[in-house]
Scaffold this motif. Structure first.
Motif, PDB file in Angstrom:
ATOM      1  N   LYS A 181     -41.586  54.081  61.173  1.00  0.00           N
ATOM      2  CA  LYS A 181     -40.265  53.897  60.810  1.00  0.00           C
ATOM      3  C   LYS A 181     -39.220  54.168  61.689  1.00  0.00           C
ATOM      4  N   GLU A 239     -37.180  50.243  73.402  1.00  0.00           N
ATOM      5  CA  GLU A 239     -36.913  50.684  72.060  1.00  0.00           C
ATOM      6  C   GLU A 239     -37.658  52.130  72.115  1.00  0.00           C
ATOM      7  N   LEU A 242     -35.528  46.039  54.856  1.00  0.00           N
ATOM      8  CA  LEU A 242     -34.307  46.758  55.884  1.00  0.00           C
ATOM      9  C   LEU A 242     -34.988  46.141  57.120  1.00  0.00           C
ATOM     10  N   TRP A 243     -35.930  45.978  57.541  1.00  0.00           N
ATOM     11  CA  TRP A 243     -36.487  46.043  59.104  1.00  0.00           C
ATOM     12  C   TRP A 243     -36.338  44.621  59.425  1.00  0.00           C
ATOM     13  N   PHE A 276     -32.331  55.362  61.944  1.00  0.00           N
ATOM     14  CA  PHE A 276     -31.342  54.691  61.165  1.00  0.00           C
ATOM     15  C   PHE A 276     -30.663  53.347  62.077  1.00  0.00           C
ATOM     16  N   GLU A 277     -30.804  52.228  61.133  1.00  0.00           N
ATOM     17  CA  GLU A 277     -30.283  51.264  61.769  1.00  0.00           C
ATOM     18  C   GLU A 277     -30.800  50.807  63.238  1.00  0.00           C
ATOM     19  N   GLN A 278     -31.983  51.058  63.391  1.00  0.00           N
ATOM     20  CA  GLN A 278     -32.845  50.963  64.834  1.00  0.00           C
ATOM     21  C   GLN A 278     -33.466  49.791  64.691  1.00  0.00           C
ATOM     22  N   PRO A 279     -33.885  49.107  65.749  1.00  0.00           N
ATOM     23  CA  PRO A 279     -34.703  47.737  65.683  1.00  0.00           C
ATOM     24  C   PRO A 279     -35.979  48.342  65.635  1.00  0.00           C
ATOM     25  N   ARG A 320     -34.569  42.806  62.348  1.00  0.00           N
ATOM     26  CA  ARG A 320     -34.250  43.635  63.468  1.00  0.00           C
ATOM     27  C   ARG A 320     -35.533  43.790  64.298  1.00  0.00           C
TER      28      ARG A 320
END
Length: 914
Positions: A701, A623, A611-612, A704-707, A615
RNA sequence: GGGAGCAUAGCUCAGUUGGUUUAGAGCAUCUGCCUUACAAGCAGAGGGUCCGCGGUUCGAACCCGUGUGCUCCCACCA
C-alpha cells in the motif's frame, strides 16, 4: 465509478445470473471434452426448498462450477419429483379447504388439480435454485411425471414383470390409514413412545363346551383364579381379531391347557390354545394372543398353525364389521372404550406403562397398521447383488466411506421385497389389466394387454380394466440418472452414451436405502454400469441447539428471506464454512453474517485497489524514496536508515504472495479431490482475508495519495483476479462482479479456465513467515507497553545472520511504524528487547520504559523455554531413544535443544541488563 | 437385541501411515485503536489433564484393550 460503502448483493446477483443464462454458460451438449455430470436429487413438488436442500445444492454447484472451470463439459441436470404420496396428501388437503372432496372427483379431474399444484410449486423451487446461483442446464429440466419419464417407468415395470422380478401377491404390508395406501418398509419410521400394556383375562373352556358368543349370561360370568389366563397386549382393540392364544410348549404353567380353548372377552368367541417356541416364557405373562391380521409375528404363527385371519380394521383405521363391536369407530377411540368395558366387566387384570416402538408413516405421521393386502412387489435379492458388488469393489466411492459402507452392505444383504403399489392417483398407473374374474396381464398399454390376454387365456373381446393403483415414487426416481438423459425411453441415444455414468451424486444420508441403493440397482440392471462414480453424503441441517429443523419448532429459516438479508453468496458461504462431509450441520445465522462480512471485505479490497488505479508510477526508485521519506519522523531527528532502492526489496511482497497463492491453489485442488469442501473454503478465506488483505495489501500500500509502482499494481490486480477465480465456485456472484470491476475483461469468470499452478518458492514463504512473526512480536510489545499506534519507534536489530532482514526493512518499518532500522552488536540502553527466531530486536521509543512489564514477559518466556528444554533433554538422555529413533528425528531433537539453549542465553542476558 | 460413528479451547471443527518446538483454525471473549479500503473494521492477547483407566512403544491426540457419555442405522418380544 463510485463504489458504494458496503457491498449490496441483491441487484448484482440478479444481474449476473441473468447474464450467465443469456450467455448459455450452463448449457451442455456432448462434445469432445470429458463430461462432468451431476443430476440433482429432485426436490419434491410439495413445497419449497429448506436448509437441507440449500446445503445439497450449494455443494453440487461448487463441484459443477469447479469442473466447468477445469476443462470439463459440466452438466448439471435440474428437476423435481412428483412425490406421489406426499403431493397427493397436500392436494387432497388443498381441495378440502376449497370444500372439494376427492371422492367426488374422477381420476382425471383430480390429476388436473395435481398438475396445477405441480406447476405452482415446481416454479417456486426452480426460482429458488436460480436465486442461490445454481448453474444448472435449464433446458434439461426433468419431472418424474414427464411423458417420456412416465413411459420409462412403465417400460421398466413391464420388463421386470416379464423377468419375474415384479410380482403381485398377498403379503403383510404396512398400511397408512390416513393416506389409505400401502407403504414400503422404508416409509415407516419407528419411534420410541410410552404406551400401555393391558393385562386381559381370557376365560378357559374345555374344547367340548364351546359356546360361541350365544349365551346371555356370559357377560356376567366373573373370572376366578382357576378359570382364566391373563394375556398382556398393547392393542386391546384387536382382541376381536384373535384366532388363538399361544404359549411356549416348555412352559409348565400352561401345560394343563393343552387341547383347551379360551374365550375372547366382549365378543365371547372361543379360540384354541396353541403352543409355539416363538413365545418367550419370561415376557409378560408368558402367553400371547394371536391376531394374524394385525401383527407380522402373529401372521407368521398363524400361517404355521393354519389359523384364520380376521381383519377387524377398515382401510381408514376404523373397526370393521368383523370386529362386531364399536364398528366404524376409530382404532384409538375404540381402544379407550374397550379398555373401559373390559375394566367394567372385570376382564382387565391390570395396566402398566410400557416403553415401545411404534411405526409411523413417514408422510402422514399416522401410526402404520400392519395389514394383509394384495400388492405389487419387486424382488430385491437378485437386483441387490450387483449393487452390492459395485460398492464393495470400490467402483463407486462413498464419502465419507467408513461411516456408510457398513450400513449399505447390511441393508443389501438383508433386503426384503419392495412393496411398490400405492392406492393413490398421483403417479404412474400400474400397467396391469384385469378381467372381471380378476385374471390379469401386464403390458405397456391396453391394446397390447388385450392381445396378450386373449393369447394367454384364449379369449376374445374381453373387457379389461387397468389396475387403479400407482407406483411408489421411488420406483420412478430410481431411474433418475438414466432417464433424465432418456436412457430408458430411448436407449443408446447420444446423451446417455456421453453423460452416463454421472460423476458424483450429492444427497442426504437419510435416503441411502430409498434412493441411492435403488439407483445403483437400476443402473446395474439397465445399463450394466454404476449410475455415478462418487456419492457425497451431506449431514442433516439442524438448528444451533442440535434440534431437527421443523415447522412446529419454527426453527426452519426461509431461504429467500436469508438471501434477501445476507445475499446468496453469504448464504452459500455460511452453510459451507461449517459443514464437514457427512456430519450434521448446526445452522447458525452467525455464519451467514460471517459470509456477509467476507463479501464486504472483498468489496473494500476492491475499493482500495481502485483508488490506486491511474496512479501507477513506472519509476520504482524515486517513488520508493518518497515513500520512505513519508515515513521519516523529523521529530526524532534521524535519517531514514536504508533507502529502499533495490527492486528486490519492493518485489518481496509480490513474490511472497505469489508463493502463497500457488501453495493454496495446490492445497485446494487436493481438498476438492477429497471432497473436503469446507476445508477448501476455509483455506481460501484465510488466504484472502489474512494473507492478501491483512499482510500483502498493507505491505504494498502506498502512502496517502501516493503513486504505486506499476509492476506492483499489475501484480496486485492479477492476484485479486486469481483469488476471485479460486473463490468463484463457492461465491459466484461477488467474484464475477469484482473480477469485472477490477479491469476490463473479455471473458466472464464463470467460464475462465484454471491454469496450472507453479510450485511455490519455499524460501520466500519462510522469509515471509519470519517477517510476519517479527512484525507481530513488535506490535505485541508496543501494545503491552502502551506505545500509541502513531508513536514512532527506532528499531535496532541484533542478528545472528541466520535471517536476512535487509530486503524486508521497507515493509518492516512500515508495519511496526519504525522511523529507523539499524543493526547492532550490543544491547541498546533504555529499550524494549524481544527475541524472535534467535534474533534480538531493541525498540527505542525516546521515553523511559517500564522495565517491569518487560521483565515479566521475559521471565515468562524463559520459564517456558526451560520447561521445553528439560523435555528435550530427557528424550536425548534416554539411551533407548538414541538407539531406536530415526536419525532425522534425533538430529531434530538436538537442534531443538541447541535452539532452546541459545534462546535461554539471550533472554538471560537481557534480564541481567534490566 | 445387533451394528456403525463420535468424544481435542466457551461453541463448531482440523490434526494426512505415531516423532518440525509441552496441539491448530474459525466463531465467541478480553485489551487497545474512528490509522487516509473496510467498526460488517484494524492491531494484539488470553484460553486445552486431546473423555477416564490400562497397555504397546525410545516416543501416543493418533495404535490396542477397557470403561463412561453422546449420535445414528437396523431388528417381529406380546
Amino acid at each position: 465509478m463510485e463504489l458504494s460503502k458496503n457491498y449490496n448483493p441483491a441487484d448484482i446477483e440478479n444481474k449476473w445470473y441473468q447474464h450467465w443464462l443469456q450467455k448459455e454458460y450452463f448449457k451442455s451438449q456432448p462434445d469432445k471434452r470429458e463430461p462432468f455430470t451431476v443430476v440433482i436429487p429432485p426436490p419434491n413438488v410439495t413445497g419449497v426448498l429448506h436448509m437441507g436442500h440449500t446445503l445439497n445444492e450449494t455443494v453440487q454447484d461448487i463441484l459443477i462450477r469447479k469442473a466447468r472451470m477445469s476443462g470439463h463439459n459440466a452438466c448439471w441436470v435440474p428437476g423435481s419429483d412428483h412425490a406421489s404420496i406426499a403431493t397427493e396428501a397436500k392436494v387432497v388437503g388443498m381441495l378440502k379447504e376449497k370444500g372439494i372432496d376427492k371422492n367426488n372427483l374422477t381420476r382425471e379431474e383430480f390429476l388436473k388439480y395435481a398438475f396445477e399444484w405441480k406447476e405452482k410449486y415446481g416454479d417456486i423451487i426452480y426460482s429458488q435454485l436460480k436465486k442461490l446461483g445454481c448453474s444448472v442446464d435449464w433446458d434439461r429440466t426433468t419431472f418424474t411425471m414427464d411423458d417420456h419419464y412416465y413411459k420409462a417407468v412403465i417400460k421398466v415395470f413391464v420388463d421386470l414383470y416379464n423377468k419375474g422380478l415384479v410380482y403381485r401377491g398377498a403379503r403383510m404390508i404396512n398400511w397408512d390409514p390416513v393416506a389409505k395406501t400401502a407403504l414400503s418398509d422404508e416409509e415407516v419410521e419407528y419411534r420410541e413412545v410410552t404406551g400401555k400394556l393391558y393385562y386381559i383375562k381370557y376365560m378357559i373352556v374345555d374344547s367340548g363346551q364351546l359356546t360361541v358368543g350365544s349365551e346371555n349370561n356370559s357377560d356376567n360370568r366373573q373370572p376366578t383364579t382357576d378359570n382364566f389366563i391373563i394375556i398382556a397386549t398393547q392393542r386391546p382393540e384387536t382382541i376381536m381379531g384373535d384366532t388363538a392364544v399361544c404359549a411356549n410348549p416348555g412352559d409348565e404353567r400352561y401345560n394343563h391347557l393343552k387341547g383347551k380353548s379360551v374365550v375372547v372377552p366382549l365378543i365371547n368367541k372361543a379360540v384354541p390354545i396353541i403352543f409355539d417356541e416363538y413365545v418367550d416364557k419370561d415376557f409378560g405373562t408368558g402367553i400371547l394372543k394371536i391376531t394374524p391380521a394385525h401383527d407380522i409375528n402373529d401372521y407368521n404363527i398363524g400361517l404355521k398353525h393354519n389359523l384364520a385371519v380376521v381383519d377387524t380394521l377398515n382401510d381408514d383405521g376404523t373397526l370393521s364389521n368383523a370386529a362386531q363391536i364399536y364398528v366404524g369407530q376409530d382404532r384409538f377411540v375404540a381402544r379407550k372404550k374397550i379398555v373401559e368395558e373390559l375394566k367394567g366387566k372385570g376382564f382387565l387384570a391390570k395396566e402398566e406403562e410400557y416403553q415401545t416402538r411404534l411405526g409411523f408413516s413417514q408422510r402422514t405421521n399416522s401410526v402404520a397398521e400392519p395389514k394383509i393386502s394384495t400388492q405389487w412387489f419387486v424382488k430385491m435379492k437378485e437386483l441387490g447383488l450387483p449393487a452390492l458388488q459395485a460398492v464393495i469393489d470400490g467402483d463407486i466411492n462413498i464419502h465419507p466411506g467408513e461411516k456408510f459402507l457398513a450400513t449399505y452392505k447390511y441393508w443389501l444383504e438383508n433386503v426384503k421385497d419392495w412393496c411398490i403399489s400405492r392406492q393413490l392417483w398421483w403417479g404412474q398407473q400400474i400397467p396391469a389389466w384385469y378381467d372381471e374374474e380378476g385374471r390379469f396381464v401386464v403390458a405397456e398399454n391396453e391394446e397390447k394387454a388385450k392381445k396378450i390376454f386373449n393369447n394367454q387365456y384364449s379369449t376374445n373381446n374381453v373387457q379389461l380394466k387397468q389396475d387403479e393403483d400407482v407406483l411408489d415414487t421411488w420406483f420412478s426416481s430410481w431411474l433418475w440418472p438414466m432417464e433424465v438423459f432418456k436412457g430408458i425411453s430411448k436407449p443408446d441415444n447420444d446423451d446417455i452414451n456421453y453423460y452416463y455414468p454421472t460423476s458424483v451424486l450429492v444427497t442426504g444420508q437419510d435416503i441411502i436405502f430409498f434412493w441411492v441403493a435403488r439407483m445403483i440397482m437400476a443402473g446395474m440392471e439397465y445399463k450394466k454400469e454404476k449410475p455415478f462414480s462418487d456419492v457425497y453424503f451431506t449431514g442433516m441441517v439442524r438448528d444451533k441447539q442440535g434440534r431437527k429443523m421443523s415447522k412446529q419448532l419454527g426453527n426452519s429459516p426461509d431461504l429467500l428471506e436469508l438471501i434477501d438479508k445476507y445475499g446468496a453468496d453469504a448464504v452459500r458461504f455460511g452453510i459451507m464454512i461449517s459443514s464437514p462431509a457427512g456430519n450434521d450441520l448446526l445452522f447458525d445465522e452467525a455464519s451467514l453474517e460471517q459470509g456477509r462480512n467476507f463479501n464486504n471485505k472483498l468489496w473494500n479490497a476492491l475499493k482500495l485497489i481502485k483508488l490506486w488505479q491511474g496512479r501507477q508510477s513506472e519509476n520504482h526508485t524515486t517513488e520508493a524514496i518518497l515513500i520512505a521519506q513519508m515515513n521519516f519522523n523529523p521529530e526524532l531527528g534521524m535519517m531514514p536508515m536504508v533507502l529502499p532502492g533495490s527492486l528486490t526489496e519492493e518485489n518481496f511482497a509480490t513474490e511472497w504472495f505469489e508463493g502463497r497463492l500457488s501453495k493454496v491453489q495446490i492445497e485446494v485442488d487436493i481438498l476438492y479431490k477429497q471432497f473436503k469442501l469446507s476445508e477448501a473454503l476455509k483455506t481460501i478465506y484465510s488466504l484472502i482475508w489474512d494473507d492478501f488483505c491483512s499482510w500483502y495489501l498493507e505491505w504494498v500500500k502506498p502512502g496517502f495519495e501516493q503513486p504505486i509502482d506499476e509492476h506492483i499494481y499489475n501484480k496486485t490486480v492479477y492476484f485479486f483476479e486469481q483469488l476471485m477465480q479460486l473463490l468463484h465456485p463457492f461465491m459466484p456472484f461477488i467474484t464475477e462482479e469484482v473480477y469485472h470491476l477490477l479491469r476490463e475483461q473479455t471473458e466472464d469468470l464463470t467460464i475462465k479456465q484454471f491454469e496450472k499452478s507453479e510450485k511455490p518458492n519455499n524460501k520466500i514463504l519462510q522469509q515471509g513467515n519470519i517477517l510476519k512473526e517479527v512484525i507481530t512480536a513488535i506490535r505485541d510489545v508496543r501494545n503491552k507497553n502502551q506505545i500509541k499506534p502513531k508513536e514512532k519507534i527506532k528499531l535496532h536489530i541484533q542478528t545472528r545472520h541466520e535471517s536476512n532482514y535487509e530486503d524486508l526493512e521497507y515493509i518492516l518499518s512500515k508495519q511496526v511504524n519504525a522511523a529507523s532500522i539499524s543493526y547492532t552488536n550490543d544491547s541498546i540502553d533504555n529499550s524494549l528487547a524481544i527475541i524472535v527466531n534467535k534474533d534480538k530486536f531493541y525498540i527505542e521509543t525516546g521515553k523511559a520504559i517500564n522495565t517491569i512489564v518487560q521483565k515479566d514477559q521475559l521471565e515468562k518466556d524463559l520459564e517456558h523455554l526451560k520447561g521445553f528444554l528439560i523435555s528435550v533433554e530427557k528424550k536425548l538422555s534416554n539411551e533407548r531413544f538414541v538407539k531406536n529413533a530415526k536419525d532425522e528425528v534425533i538430529d531434530l531433537e538436538r537442534k531443538k535443544k541447541a535452539d532452546a539453549e541459545t534462546k535461554i542465553k539471550i533472554i538471560e542476558e537481557s534480564l541481567s541488563t534490566l
